[in-house]
Design an enzyme around this catalytic site. Sequence first.
Site, PDB file in Angstrom:
ATOM      1  CG  ASP A   1      21.524  -7.044 148.557  1.00 59.06           C
ATOM      2  OD1 ASP A   1      22.335  -6.449 148.066  1.00 59.06           O
ATOM      3  OD2 ASP A   1      21.837  -8.489 148.663  1.00 59.06           O
TER       4      ASP A   1
ATOM      5  CD  GLN B   1      28.949 -17.749 151.958  1.00 59.22           C
ATOM      6  OE1 GLN B   1      29.572 -18.529 151.899  1.00 59.22           O
ATOM      7  NE2 GLN B   1      28.734 -17.349 153.296  1.00 59.22           N
TER       8      GLN B   1
ATOM      9  CG  HIS C   1      23.705 -13.952 153.526  1.00 56.90           C
ATOM     10  ND1 HIS C   1      24.782 -14.071 153.952  1.00 56.90           N
ATOM     11  CD2 HIS C   1      23.432 -13.651 152.435  1.00 56.90           C
ATOM     12  CE1 HIS C   1      25.596 -14.068 152.754  1.00 56.90           C
ATOM     13  NE2 HIS C   1      24.700 -13.738 151.742  1.00 56.90           N
TER      14      HIS C   1
HETATM   15  P1  AMP Z   1      26.469 -13.399 149.019  1.00 52.63           P
HETATM   16  O1  AMP Z   1      26.919 -13.135 147.673  1.00 52.63           O
HETATM   17  O2  AMP Z   1      25.262 -14.590 149.001  1.00 52.63           O
HETATM   18  O3  AMP Z   1      27.370 -13.656 150.253  1.00 52.63           O
HETATM   19  O4  AMP Z   1      25.622 -12.166 149.465  1.00 52.63           O
HETATM   20  C1  AMP Z   1      25.946 -11.161 150.184  1.00 52.63           C
HETATM   21  C2  AMP Z   1      24.847 -10.064 149.537  1.00 52.63           C
HETATM   22  O5  AMP Z   1      25.221  -8.858 150.670  1.00 52.63           O
HETATM   23  C3  AMP Z   1      24.860  -9.443 148.293  1.00 52.63           C
HETATM   24  O6  AMP Z   1      23.571  -9.689 147.675  1.00 52.63           O
HETATM   25  C4  AMP Z   1      25.411  -7.851 148.442  1.00 52.63           C
HETATM   26  O7  AMP Z   1      24.837  -7.145 147.526  1.00 52.63           O
HETATM   27  C5  AMP Z   1      24.840  -7.613 149.610  1.00 52.63           C
HETATM   28  N1  AMP Z   1      25.772  -6.689 150.464  1.00 52.63           N
HETATM   29  C6  AMP Z   1      27.035  -6.158 150.456  1.00 52.63           C
HETATM   30  N2  AMP Z   1      27.267  -5.419 151.302  1.00 52.63           N
HETATM   31  C7  AMP Z   1      26.143  -5.078 151.724  1.00 52.63           C
HETATM   32  C8  AMP Z   1      25.596  -3.915 152.715  1.00 52.63           C
HETATM   33  N3  AMP Z   1      26.793  -3.015 153.035  1.00 52.63           N
HETATM   34  N4  AMP Z   1      24.490  -3.617 153.132  1.00 52.63           N
HETATM   35  C9  AMP Z   1      23.376  -4.674 152.533  1.00 52.63           C
HETATM   36  N5  AMP Z   1      23.897  -5.730 151.671  1.00 52.63           N
HETATM   37  C10 AMP Z   1      25.279  -5.602 151.403  1.00 52.63           C
END
Ligand code: AMP
Length: 145
Positions: free
Chosen positions: A37, A101, A107
Amino acid sequence: MSLDGTYDDGNIFAKILRGDMPAARVFEDEHVLAFMDVFPQARGHTLVIPKHSTARNLLDEDPAVLAELIKDVQRVARAVRAALKPDGLVVTQFNGALAGQTVYHLHFHIIPRWEGVPVGRHASGGMADPAELKVLAAQIAAQIS
Ligand code: AMP
């Protein structure tokens, strides 16, 4: 975005899967990809996603895909534990904007916890150093069994 809706293949994780966006990849096979992340809530915060899926969330997913996916979540969580020796591990998964989310490709989050180290806020922390994420990804990858 609510719980209802259609899958948008312009989402960040779909771009990572296509190779259109970089990621610190930990593990992948035919079915899943695990990567770091970039806004980690803790050191070693890892995400596990299905590769061939148009499920935006847990509720959308085919139970057969989910059954395999959770085994890989466990596999990666075990590797995170072996690599980073946390005192605890949080596994989370959010469904819909109201639940927190922010990316609409199913995920699971694996978030290591250490005694006395506060966990960061979900999806609102600072961006990690990509070089550090690469090192962590390699450390965790080395423990995948
Ligand atoms: P959620 O809020 O449960 O949908 O989780 C999405 C996650 O993706 C969050 O923890 C973000 O920090 C992470 N995230 C957003 N953009 C990226 C990226 N480009 N690469 C890796 N993680 C990301």
